[in-house]
Write a protein that holds these residues in place. Structure first.
Motif, PDB file in Angstrom:
ATOM      1  N   ARG A 105      39.794  27.429  44.770  1.00  0.00           N
ATOM      2  CA  ARG A 105      39.647  27.054  46.179  1.00  0.00           C
ATOM      3  C   ARG A 105      39.114  28.198  47.024  1.00  0.00           C
ATOM      4  NH1 ARG A 105      43.042  27.741  50.464  1.00  0.00           N
ATOM      5  NH2 ARG A 105      44.675  28.493  49.069  1.00  0.00           N
ATOM      6  N   ASP A 114      40.739  19.862  48.627  1.00  0.00           N
ATOM      7  CA  ASP A 114      41.957  19.270  49.167  1.00  0.00           C
ATOM      8  C   ASP A 114      42.718  20.234  50.068  1.00  0.00           C
ATOM      9  OD1 ASP A 114      41.506  16.855  47.983  1.00  0.00           O
ATOM     10  OD2 ASP A 114      42.714  17.275  46.200  1.00  0.00           O
ATOM     11  N   GLU A 115      42.873  21.475  49.636  1.00  0.00           N
ATOM     12  CA  GLU A 115      43.660  22.439  50.395  1.00  0.00           C
ATOM     13  C   GLU A 115      42.762  23.247  51.322  1.00  0.00           C
ATOM     14  OE1 GLU A 115      46.029  24.852  47.858  1.00  0.00           O
ATOM     15  OE2 GLU A 115      46.770  23.175  46.667  1.00  0.00           O
ATOM     16  N   SER A 130      43.239  25.658  55.058  1.00  0.00           N
ATOM     17  CA  SER A 130      44.053  26.164  56.151  1.00  0.00           C
ATOM     18  C   SER A 130      43.280  26.061  57.460  1.00  0.00           C
ATOM     19  CB  SER A 130      44.440  27.618  55.891  1.00  0.00           C
ATOM     20  OG  SER A 130      43.288  28.456  55.949  1.00  0.00           O
ATOM     21  N   ARG A 166      38.442  15.118  51.244  1.00  0.00           N
ATOM     22  CA  ARG A 166      39.776  15.486  50.784  1.00  0.00           C
ATOM     23  C   ARG A 166      40.519  14.230  50.347  1.00  0.00           C
ATOM     24  NH1 ARG A 166      42.530  18.919  55.387  1.00  0.00           N
ATOM     25  NH2 ARG A 166      43.815  19.593  53.630  1.00  0.00           N
ATOM     26  N   PHE A 179      45.218  14.111  53.591  1.00  0.00           N
ATOM     27  CA  PHE A 179      45.553  15.150  54.551  1.00  0.00           C
ATOM     28  C   PHE A 179      46.706  14.683  55.422  1.00  0.00           C
ATOM     29  CE2 PHE A 179      41.765  13.116  56.661  1.00  0.00           C
ATOM     30  CZ  PHE A 179      42.448  12.475  57.676  1.00  0.00           C
ATOM     31  N   GLN A 235      48.793  17.686  60.785  1.00  0.00           N
ATOM     32  CA  GLN A 235      48.005  18.911  60.771  1.00  0.00           C
ATOM     33  C   GLN A 235      46.665  18.661  61.443  1.00  0.00           C
ATOM     34  OE1 GLN A 235      46.394  20.211  57.017  1.00  0.00           O
ATOM     35  NE2 GLN A 235      46.603  22.375  57.533  1.00  0.00           N
TER      36      GLN A 235
END
Length: 243
Positions: free
Chosen positions: A113, A137-138, A140, A162, A165, A169
């Motif tokens: 990632r 997918d991940e 920040s 993704r 989620f 967020q």
């Protein structure tokens, strides 16, 4: 003294165009690009954002998310033919790719990632790609912000796909959509739009553009056996011949 400081601070923010007045629609400039679907464009005030990060979350991989993107990718490739696909979860079928992507497309598979974020950011900063499609997918908020800034500076459209989620967020992206299957194509939920309100879920008809993907009424076919074709099995026929 405190009141004057607040007024001066507010005026400074207005001078830098960091404050938007809801009643002043003329001060808000939104650049968009057509999605290729008239109903989608009508509901989203013109279509996709011209550049920035668009976050897509299909309920399952391969429900039609790439069919949704195909028209806009084709249009964007007219001016800048180079397009990139990063972190593809499976082998891309040629039918999913635009003609420009088949001729001048990059498919990159970073090992993790962290490197995926770096690769996408470098593609955006290069300014060579008309669009980038990435599966990751991940992510920040800090990483999303870097990608958003890079996409806007290079005027590139990044589609970030993704598998899921969190609705709680909120990432600093231009648009956020959830996609679900529907009898006529896709059910689209617009969770977030920059400088605009979210939208109620609506059905997007893909059957007109992709009729081969949807069920059609089966017509009965009556096949007639030609005279020179012997029906199987041949057990009775052989017995008759031996006797």
């Amino acid at each position: 003294m405190q009141k004057n400081l607040s007024v001066n601070t507010l005026q400074a923010l207005k001078d830098r165009q960091l404050v938007h007045k809801g009643s002043d629609s003329s001060s808000l400039e939104r650049r968009v690009v057509s999605s290729g679907y008239s109903d989608f464009d009508q509901r989203l005030d013109g279509g996709w954002p011209a550049y920035g990060v668009v976050e897509l979350s299909p309920e399952n991989t391969g429900i039609g998310e790439l069919r949704l993107l195909e028209p806009v990718l084709s249009n964007l490739a007219i001016l800048r033919p180079l397009q990139a696909w990063v972190g593809v979860p499976a082998c891309l079928m040629p039918s999913y790719l635009t003609s420009a992507s088949r001729e001048r497309g990059l498919i990159i598979s970073p090992p993790d990632r962290k490197q995926t974020c770096w690769v996408v950011e470098q593609l955006l900063l290069s300014g060579c790609c008309s669009s980038v499609v990435c599966w990751m997918d991940e992510l920040s908020p800090a990483q999303a912000k870097r990608l958003q800034v890079a996409a806007k500076e290079s005027q590139t459209l990044l589609f970030l796909i993704r598998s899921s989620f969190s609705l709680s967020q909120s990432l600093p992206v231009s648009m956020r959509l959830q996609l679900e299957t529907h009898d006529s194509g896709l059910k689209v939920s617009v969770i977030k739009r920059q400088n605009a309100w979210p939208l109620e879920p609506f059905a997007l008809d893909l059957s007109k553009r992709w009729p081969q993907l949807f069920r059609r009424e089966k017509s009965e076919v009556h096949a007639f056996c030609p005279d020179n074709v012997v029906a199987f099995p041949l057990v009775n026929h052989l017995r008759t011949k031996k006797s």
